[in-house]
Design an enzyme around this catalytic site. Sequence first.
Site, short mmCIF file in Angstrom:
data_model
loop_
_atom_site.label_atom_id
_atom_site.label_comp_id
_atom_site.label_asym_id
_atom_site.label_seq_id
_atom_site.Cartn_x
_atom_site.Cartn_y
_atom_site.Cartn_z
N LYS A 1 0.84 -1.22 0.00
CA LYS A 1 0.00 0.00 0.00
C LYS A 1 0.87 1.25 0.00
CE LYS A 1 -1.65 1.57 4.09
NZ LYS A 1 -1.33 2.97 4.41
N ASN A 2 1.83 1.27 0.92
CA ASN A 2 2.60 2.51 1.09
C ASN A 2 3.57 2.77 -0.04
OD1 ASN A 2 1.18 3.00 3.37
ND2 ASN A 2 2.80 2.49 4.81
N CYS B 1 -4.60 13.02 12.74
CA CYS B 1 -5.26 11.73 12.59
C CYS B 1 -5.05 10.95 13.88
CB CYS B 1 -4.75 10.98 11.37
SG CYS B 1 -3.13 10.30 11.60
N ARG C 1 0.97 14.87 12.96
CA ARG C 1 1.41 14.64 11.58
C ARG C 1 1.43 15.89 10.70
NH1 ARG C 1 -0.79 9.00 9.35
NH2 ARG C 1 1.07 9.20 8.08
N ASP D 1 5.05 0.93 12.00
CA ASP D 1 3.83 0.28 11.49
C ASP D 1 3.67 -1.16 11.97
OD1 ASP D 1 3.20 2.62 10.21
OD2 ASP D 1 3.90 1.97 8.24
N ARG E 1 -8.37 -0.44 5.11
CA ARG E 1 -7.53 0.55 4.42
C ARG E 1 -6.19 -0.06 4.01
NH1 ARG E 1 -6.56 5.76 7.67
NH2 ARG E 1 -5.41 6.07 5.74
N1 EPU Z 1 6.86 14.82 10.18
C1 EPU Z 1 7.07 16.14 10.38
N2 EPU Z 1 6.89 17.01 9.34
C2 EPU Z 1 6.55 16.57 8.11
C3 EPU Z 1 6.35 15.20 7.89
C4 EPU Z 1 6.53 14.34 8.95
O1 EPU Z 1 7.39 16.58 11.49
O2 EPU Z 1 6.39 17.40 7.21
C5 EPU Z 1 7.04 13.87 11.29
C6 EPU Z 1 5.81 13.03 11.56
O3 EPU Z 1 4.87 13.69 12.37
C7 EPU Z 1 6.41 11.81 12.21
C8 EPU Z 1 7.73 11.66 11.46
O4 EPU Z 1 8.02 12.94 10.91
O5 EPU Z 1 6.69 12.08 13.56
C9 EPU Z 1 7.72 10.64 10.35
O6 EPU Z 1 6.57 10.84 9.53
P1 EPU Z 1 6.59 10.50 7.98
O7 EPU Z 1 6.44 11.75 7.20
O8 EPU Z 1 7.75 9.63 7.66
O9 EPU Z 1 5.24 9.67 7.83
P2 EPU Z 1 4.36 9.61 6.52
O10 EPU Z 1 5.27 9.67 5.35
O11 EPU Z 1 3.24 10.56 6.59
C10 EPU Z 1 4.48 7.04 6.10
C11 EPU Z 1 3.52 5.89 6.07
C12 EPU Z 1 3.05 5.59 7.48
C13 EPU Z 1 4.27 5.27 8.34
C14 EPU Z 1 5.26 6.43 8.30
C15 EPU Z 1 6.55 6.15 9.04
C16 EPU Z 1 2.44 6.02 3.91
C17 EPU Z 1 1.22 6.27 3.13
N3 EPU Z 1 2.38 6.22 5.22
O12 EPU Z 1 3.75 8.15 6.62
O13 EPU Z 1 2.24 4.44 7.38
O14 EPU Z 1 3.88 5.05 9.67
O15 EPU Z 1 5.60 6.72 6.93
O16 EPU Z 1 7.16 5.03 8.56
O17 EPU Z 1 3.46 5.65 3.37
C18 EPU Z 1 0.52 2.97 7.98
O18 EPU Z 1 0.71 2.36 6.93
O19 EPU Z 1 -0.19 2.51 8.91
C19 EPU Z 1 1.14 4.27 8.19
C20 EPU Z 1 0.71 5.15 9.08
#
Ligand code: EPU
Length: 436
Positions: A22-23, A116, A121, A316, A408
């Site tokens: 998915k991711n 969320c 986030r 995750d 999801r």
């Molecule tokens: N963060 C910031 N600023 C940003 C973006 C992120 O401070 O602009 C922080 C977040 O709040 C968090 C950390 O950085 O504390 C890491 O967040 P990241 O941006 O890596 O998360 P994401 O890219 O939004 C993806 C996956 C998540 C997974 C995370 C971490 C997808 C669609 N989602 O989210 O997957 O937990 O990386 O590995 O790829 C799931 O599949 O259940 C899921 C939540």
Amino acid sequence: MDAFVIRGGTPLHGNIAIAGSKNAALPIMAAALLTDDPLDLLDVAELADIGNMRRLLHALGCDATAHDGALRLHVTDTSTSAAKYDIVRTMRASICTLGPMLARRGEARVSLPGGCAIGVRPVDLHLKGMEALGARLSLDSGDIVATTPPGGRLIGATVFLGGAYGPTVLGTANVMSAATLARGRTIIESAACEPEIVDLAAVLNAMGARITGAGSPRITIDGVERLHGARHRVMADRIEAGTYIMAGAIAGGSLTISNCPVDCLMAATTTLAEAGVTIRAEPGADPLRTTVTVSRSGPIRPTHVTTQPHPGFPTDLQAQLMALLTLAEGNSSITERIFPDRFMHVAELARMGADLMRHGSTVLVSGVKRLVGAPVMASDLRASASLVLAGLAASGQTIVRRVYHLDRGYERMEDRLNAVGAHIERVDERSLPLMD
Ligand code: EPU
């Protein structure tokens, strides 16, 4: 809304085949906005989030059709570049359309996703990356409005994308995708090293991009004038694989997991070995699509885990591991470093008899002899998976409400688990007695 009624206590025997990630698929699908040619994707799982991304892409002028076993994405209309709140709020990965739209169309409007269940986030690092590439950004009625600098193209730059909690996965995907069409060279420092970033870079390179270093903390992108279509098989879902490995570990029996990207799961398999779980990979097979056998002969042993960016233990899989460790012979600790509030499953596991104590971003898990079935509520995708795992091991009946969270990210989880011996029935919540 659906719920699962789980009759626990039966071991699992047989094989579960892992679906496409998915991711990985979500940012790859958004990359279709970077070209006027079709992008053909194989192994795109049928999940609610994938459906949401298809809807969003459709609203942005990109048709999605199933074609010869592949999902074909093809931009036919570039007149609308607004990702609206009604879709974005259902799925944070919608933010991945920002970079591709901006790079290809010169403008983008994407609603801010908001918080969320797993935490605040923010998307500041996505915006920092776009700004570094010369984008003009403003906020209007809760939407990010972005335009390219004069000249109509983004401009390559060096940008540090590390934040307070480490690198950002989707932020790296967004900036890397946008930079493929920028003028000149972009270097992303403190890039996310997750395998999904490597898969996205592979697709972008197949489309004509010039990306090196994906999978390391420094990614270099030399911008090109245009990208073309490509065909790509999405990587296997490492989190789905890790979840089913833990299902085998908690329920007992002997489970095989095929199409398993074991190479991306080193931290999880090492932790599980410490916990007394035997995981054997097929020798000589492709470690990104191999078959592993999961079994456990002795008790579950306690262990101490901290979630980290890849290649560390993935956030995750944190909730699923906690379900397993509730039954360990001794005391474990789990510290969450990526999303410090991602503990919605704690109170629900406690309803099933788990002995858990949270101190800030750490949960102390005192192993108990058994879990007891109870009505519980799913609150996010991985928390739901942990409740299902607990239900497999619990005595009696567990009812997991709101399994739309699970849908999801897991394709018909109940069918996959029932095929290997579990007893899970999907029912309409309205048929269940009311919970206090
Ligand atoms: N963060 C910031 N600023 C940003 C973006 C992120 O401070 O602009 C922080 C977040 O709040 C968090 C950390 O950085 O504390 C890491 O967040 P990241 O941006 O890596 O998360 P994401 O890219 O939004 C993806 C996956 C998540 C997974 C995370 C971490 C997808 C669609 N989602 O989210 O997957 O937990 O990386 O590995 O790829 C799931 O599949 O259940 C899921 C939540």
